[in-house]
Design a protein around this motif. Sequence first.
Motif, PDB file in Angstrom:
ATOM      1  N   SER A   1      42.681  29.180  45.200  1.00 53.30           N
ATOM      2  CA  SER A   1      42.105  30.485  45.168  1.00 53.30           C
ATOM      3  C   SER A   1      42.985  31.450  45.428  1.00 53.30           C
ATOM      4  CB  SER A   1      41.228  30.479  46.284  1.00 53.30           C
ATOM      5  OG  SER A   1      40.101  29.389  46.362  1.00 53.30           O
ATOM      6  N   VAL A   2      42.511  32.734  44.967  1.00 52.64           N
ATOM      7  CA  VAL A   2      43.355  33.978  44.897  1.00 52.64           C
ATOM      8  C   VAL A   2      42.418  34.886  45.578  1.00 52.64           C
ATOM      9  CG1 VAL A   2      44.489  35.978  43.686  1.00 52.64           C
ATOM     10  CG2 VAL A   2      44.434  33.310  42.950  1.00 52.64           C
ATOM     11  N   VAL A   3      43.134  35.795  46.585  1.00 50.15           N
ATOM     12  CA  VAL A   3      42.284  36.582  47.325  1.00 50.15           C
ATOM     13  C   VAL A   3      42.692  37.984  46.751  1.00 50.15           C
ATOM     14  CG1 VAL A   3      41.942  37.727  49.622  1.00 50.15           C
ATOM     15  CG2 VAL A   3      42.353  35.363  49.523  1.00 50.15           C
ATOM     16  N   LEU A   4      41.586  38.920  46.406  1.00 51.70           N
ATOM     17  CA  LEU A   4      41.617  40.292  46.077  1.00 51.70           C
ATOM     18  C   LEU A   4      40.884  41.026  46.796  1.00 51.70           C
ATOM     19  CD1 LEU A   4      41.136  40.030  42.033  1.00 51.70           C
ATOM     20  CD2 LEU A   4      43.253  39.831  43.187  1.00 51.70           C
ATOM     21  N   CYS A   5      41.896  42.075  47.288  1.00 50.47           N
ATOM     22  CA  CYS A   5      41.175  43.116  48.129  1.00 50.47           C
ATOM     23  C   CYS A   5      41.267  44.440  47.368  1.00 50.47           C
ATOM     24  CB  CYS A   5      42.127  43.417  49.397  1.00 50.47           C
ATOM     25  SG  CYS A   5      42.153  42.015  50.430  1.00 50.47           S
ATOM     26  N   ARG A   6      40.039  45.057  47.275  1.00 47.62           N
ATOM     27  CA  ARG A   6      39.876  46.313  46.601  1.00 47.62           C
ATOM     28  C   ARG A   6      40.622  47.339  47.227  1.00 47.62           C
ATOM     29  NH1 ARG A   6      35.276  46.491  42.930  1.00 47.62           N
ATOM     30  NH2 ARG A   6      34.057  44.497  43.140  1.00 47.62           N
ATOM     31  N   GLY A   7      41.319  48.246  46.510  1.00 49.40           N
ATOM     32  CA  GLY A   7      42.120  49.283  47.392  1.00 49.40           C
ATOM     33  C   GLY A   7      41.529  50.532  46.472  1.00 49.40           C
ATOM     34  N   ARG A   8      41.702  50.978  45.607  1.00 45.89           N
ATOM     35  CA  ARG A   8      41.211  51.974  44.771  1.00 45.89           C
ATOM     36  C   ARG A   8      40.775  51.680  43.270  1.00 45.89           C
ATOM     37  NH1 ARG A   8      45.584  55.370  44.890  1.00 45.89           N
ATOM     38  NH2 ARG A   8      44.988  56.189  47.044  1.00 45.89           N
ATOM     39  N   GLY A   9      39.913  51.999  42.726  1.00 45.84           N
ATOM     40  CA  GLY A   9      39.368  52.004  41.225  1.00 45.84           C
ATOM     41  C   GLY A   9      38.885  50.835  40.978  1.00 45.84           C
ATOM     42  N   GLU A  10      37.985  50.912  39.722  1.00 47.98           N
ATOM     43  CA  GLU A  10      37.490  49.501  39.470  1.00 47.98           C
ATOM     44  C   GLU A  10      37.926  48.908  38.368  1.00 47.98           C
ATOM     45  OE1 GLU A  10      34.441  47.830  40.300  1.00 47.98           O
ATOM     46  OE2 GLU A  10      34.700  49.296  42.192  1.00 47.98           O
ATOM     47  N   ASN A  11      38.790  49.846  37.336  1.00 48.44           N
ATOM     48  CA  ASN A  11      39.236  49.043  36.190  1.00 48.44           C
ATOM     49  C   ASN A  11      40.294  47.940  36.482  1.00 48.44           C
ATOM     50  OD1 ASN A  11      37.654  50.734  34.720  1.00 48.44           O
ATOM     51  ND2 ASN A  11      39.214  52.129  34.032  1.00 48.44           N
ATOM     52  N   GLY A  12      41.146  48.512  37.518  1.00 48.37           N
ATOM     53  CA  GLY A  12      42.218  47.472  37.848  1.00 48.37           C
ATOM     54  C   GLY A  12      41.734  46.501  38.491  1.00 48.37           C
ATOM     55  N   TYR A  13      40.765  46.508  39.434  1.00 51.63           N
ATOM     56  CA  TYR A  13      40.205  45.301  40.124  1.00 51.63           C
ATOM     57  C   TYR A  13      39.452  44.328  39.055  1.00 51.63           C
ATOM     58  CZ  TYR A  13      37.526  42.439  43.326  1.00 51.63           C
ATOM     59  OH  TYR A  13      37.114  41.275  44.021  1.00 51.63           O
ATOM     60  N   ALA A  14      38.754  44.943  38.077  1.00 56.43           N
ATOM     61  CA  ALA A  14      37.942  44.146  37.162  1.00 56.43           C
ATOM     62  C   ALA A  14      39.004  43.294  36.350  1.00 56.43           C
ATOM     63  CB  ALA A  14      37.195  44.946  36.337  1.00 56.43           C
ATOM     64  N   LEU A  15      40.165  44.062  36.123  1.00 60.13           N
ATOM     65  CA  LEU A  15      41.156  43.242  35.183  1.00 60.13           C
ATOM     66  C   LEU A  15      41.757  42.143  35.708  1.00 60.13           C
ATOM     67  CD1 LEU A  15      43.294  43.484  32.696  1.00 60.13           C
ATOM     68  CD2 LEU A  15      44.698  44.865  33.924  1.00 60.13           C
ATOM     69  N   MET A  16      42.255  42.224  37.024  1.00 62.90           N
ATOM     70  CA  MET A  16      42.938  41.198  37.951  1.00 62.90           C
ATOM     71  C   MET A  16      41.741  40.359  38.029  1.00 62.90           C
ATOM     72  SD  MET A  16      45.936  41.346  38.012  1.00 62.90           S
ATOM     73  CE  MET A  16      46.398  42.363  36.616  1.00 62.90           C
ATOM     74  N   LYS A  17      40.733  40.502  38.417  1.00 62.32           N
ATOM     75  CA  LYS A  17      39.702  39.299  38.585  1.00 62.32           C
ATOM     76  C   LYS A  17      39.586  38.619  37.390  1.00 62.32           C
ATOM     77  CE  LYS A  17      34.911  39.041  40.541  1.00 62.32           C
ATOM     78  NZ  LYS A  17      33.989  38.253  39.555  1.00 62.32           N
ATOM     79  N   ALA A  18      39.433  39.202  36.293  1.00 63.64           N
ATOM     80  CA  ALA A  18      39.206  38.491  35.192  1.00 63.64           C
ATOM     81  C   ALA A  18      40.494  37.710  34.760  1.00 63.64           C
ATOM     82  CB  ALA A  18      39.086  39.425  33.463  1.00 63.64           C
ATOM     83  N   VAL A  19      41.733  38.274  34.869  1.00 66.29           N
ATOM     84  CA  VAL A  19      42.836  37.340  34.643  1.00 66.29           C
ATOM     85  C   VAL A  19      42.946  36.131  35.438  1.00 66.29           C
ATOM     86  CG1 VAL A  19      45.490  37.447  35.300  1.00 66.29           C
ATOM     87  CG2 VAL A  19      44.380  39.354  33.944  1.00 66.29           C
ATOM     88  N   PHE A  20      42.676  36.105  36.697  1.00 63.26           N
ATOM     89  CA  PHE A  20      42.717  34.979  37.559  1.00 63.26           C
ATOM     90  C   PHE A  20      41.688  33.871  37.114  1.00 63.26           C
ATOM     91  CE2 PHE A  20      45.104  38.063  40.329  1.00 63.26           C
ATOM     92  CZ  PHE A  20      46.232  37.374  40.362  1.00 63.26           C
ATOM     93  N   GLU A  21      40.544  34.634  36.899  1.00 61.28           N
ATOM     94  CA  GLU A  21      39.232  33.627  36.690  1.00 61.28           C
ATOM     95  C   GLU A  21      39.708  32.965  35.311  1.00 61.28           C
ATOM     96  OE1 GLU A  21      35.755  35.452  39.482  1.00 61.28           O
ATOM     97  OE2 GLU A  21      35.927  35.946  37.102  1.00 61.28           O
ATOM     98  N   LYS A  22      40.224  33.597  34.144  1.00 62.29           N
ATOM     99  CA  LYS A  22      40.396  33.020  33.035  1.00 62.29           C
ATOM    100  C   LYS A  22      41.475  32.087  33.209  1.00 62.29           C
ATOM    101  CE  LYS A  22      41.519  34.494  28.458  1.00 62.29           C
ATOM    102  NZ  LYS A  22      42.212  35.508  27.649  1.00 62.29           N
ATOM    103  N   ALA A  23      42.177  32.192  34.122  1.00 64.69           N
ATOM    104  CA  ALA A  23      43.344  30.970  34.249  1.00 64.69           C
ATOM    105  C   ALA A  23      42.816  29.951  35.022  1.00 64.69           C
ATOM    106  CB  ALA A  23      44.725  31.852  34.953  1.00 64.69           C
TER     107      ALA A  23
END
Lengths: 257, 257
Positions: free
Chosen positions: A117-139
Motif C-alpha cells: 500500500s501507498v498512503v496519500l495525504c491531500r495537502g492542496r489541489g485536486e489535480n495533483g492528488y488525482a494524478l498520483m492516486k491514478a499512478v499508484f493504482e495503475k502500477a
Amino acid sequence: MKKMTAGIIGGTHGMGRWMTGLLRAQGLAVSVAGRATKTTAVDLAGRCDVVVVAVPIAATAGVIREVGPRVKPGRLLMDLTSLKTEPVALMLSHSEADVVGCHPLFGPSVSDPAGHSVVLCRGRGENGYALMKAVFEKAGYRVLETTPRRHDKMMSVVQALNHFNTIVLGMAVAEAGIPFPELQPFSTPIFTTKMEIVRKVFTDTPGLYADILAGNPHTKKILASYARVAQKIRARADARDTAGLTRAMEDAAKTLF
Amino acid sequence: MKKMTAGIIGGTHGMGRWMTGLLRAQGLAVSVAGRATKTTAVDLAGRCDVVVVAVPIAATAGVIREVGPRVKPGRLLMDLTSLKTEPVALMLSHSEADVVGCHPLFGPSVSDPAGHSVVLCRGRGENGYALMKAVFEKAGYRVLETTPRRHDKMMSVVQALNHFNTIVLGMAVAEAGIPFPELQPFSTPIFTTKMEIVRKVFTDTPGLYADILAGNPHTKKILASYARVAQKIRARADARDTAGLTRAMEDAAKTLF
C-alpha cells in the motif's frame, strides 16, 4: 502532446530510485537530482510538472524550504517520507503548488506491488492528488487516503513501536554475552525470523529507523505505554505467574484478533 | 527380532503426537497415553523400551515423579520440554533407567526436517542416547548435543527473551487504542511479520510460552538486561538523538553479525 515531466530529488537511491522507475514506466519524462548528479534540486523544482522530495527524513525540511517556493502553482510538490505531519505542513507553507504527502508502506526492494500500500495525504489541489492516486493504482498498489495526523498516529504503532521493539531485542541479544554464531545453531523458526528483522534494521539503513522512531510526534507517549506493559509482564515472569501471563496474552488476543 | 516398543505420555497432542509419528515411521511399536486414552502413563512406563514424557511443562515434574521409578534400568526415559535443567535432574533422581533430555527446536506444525534441530542432553547411559541420536538423524534433523545448563542459557535468549519481546509488542499494540482492523491496512511487511508471530504466540498455545518465559532459570537476569537496554533506547528516542540511536544499532550489529 508534450510528455509530463517529473523531477525526483534524491532519485538515485532507495525510494527515490523506486519512484523514478515507477514514473518512467508510466511514460513520464523523469529527471533525477542526487548528491552526485550535475542536475540540482533547484533545477528540477523550477521546470518539472511533478516534483518529488525523496531525501532522508533529516534532510527533508531543508529541501522543502529550498525548493518549495520554486514549484509553480498548478504543478505538484510531493514528499515520500515515513512521517507526514511536518513535511505536509512545510510543503503547504513554503509552496503555492499542489501538495500531496506520500508514504509507500514498504521498502525499495519490493518488486511485486501485490499486497503493498501507498498512503496519500491531500495537502492542496485536486489535480495533483488525482494524478498520483491514478499512478499508484495503475502500477498495482493499494492507495490509502488519510490525514497527516492520522497517518503519524498509525505509524507510531506500525513503525515507531515496532522498530523500538526490534532495536531493544537486537541490543539485548548483543548484551546477553553469548556470541551470536554460538547462539545461531540453537535458533527456533520464530527467533530466526526476528533476528532477520534485527539484521535488516541494524545493517540496512539504521539511520532511517532512528529517524522514524525519534521523529514521530507520538513516540514519547507510545514508548511510555510500552515501558508500562514491559514492567507488568516482567513482574509476572519474575514471580513465575504463568497463569497471569497466559491470561494477559488471551485478553490482548481478544482485543487484537 | 521383537520390535522395539515406545510409550509416549502426552502422545495425542503437539510434540508428543509428532514424536509418535516419527518413531512409528522408523519401525518402533508406539503406544500413546493421553488424558482421553485408556492406556495410562504408568502402564507405558512399566512395559516400554523407550518412555517419552511429552506433557506440558507445568505437568512434567509430576509425571516424571510418577513414572520414573517404573522405567526399568537399561530402558530409556526421555522428556521433550523446552527447559532441560530441572527435568533432566528429576529424571536422574526418580529413575534408574537411561536418561536423555530432548528439546526439538521447532513446533509440531513443521513438516520438513531440513534446517531444523533437536537438542539432546546426556543424562545417564550410552545406549539410549545413541538410539535417539540415530532416530533424529535418520529422520533428517540436525542433532545438537549440549548440557542442560548450557541449553537453558541459550534458550533464555532464543526463547525467553524473544517471547518476552513478542508478548510486550502484542500487549503494547493492544493498548495503543487503535483497533487492530483499523491498523492492519497500514501495515508494513515487517509489522505484518511481527504481528503474525504475536498471533501465533497469543492464540496457539499461550500457556506454553508463559511456561517457557517463567520457567527458565535465567529469565530474571535476561529481563533485567532487557529493561536496562529499553530504558537507554527510550531516553535516546525521547531526546530525538537519532545519531546516538544509529550508533547504538551499528555497534550492536558489529557484535551480532
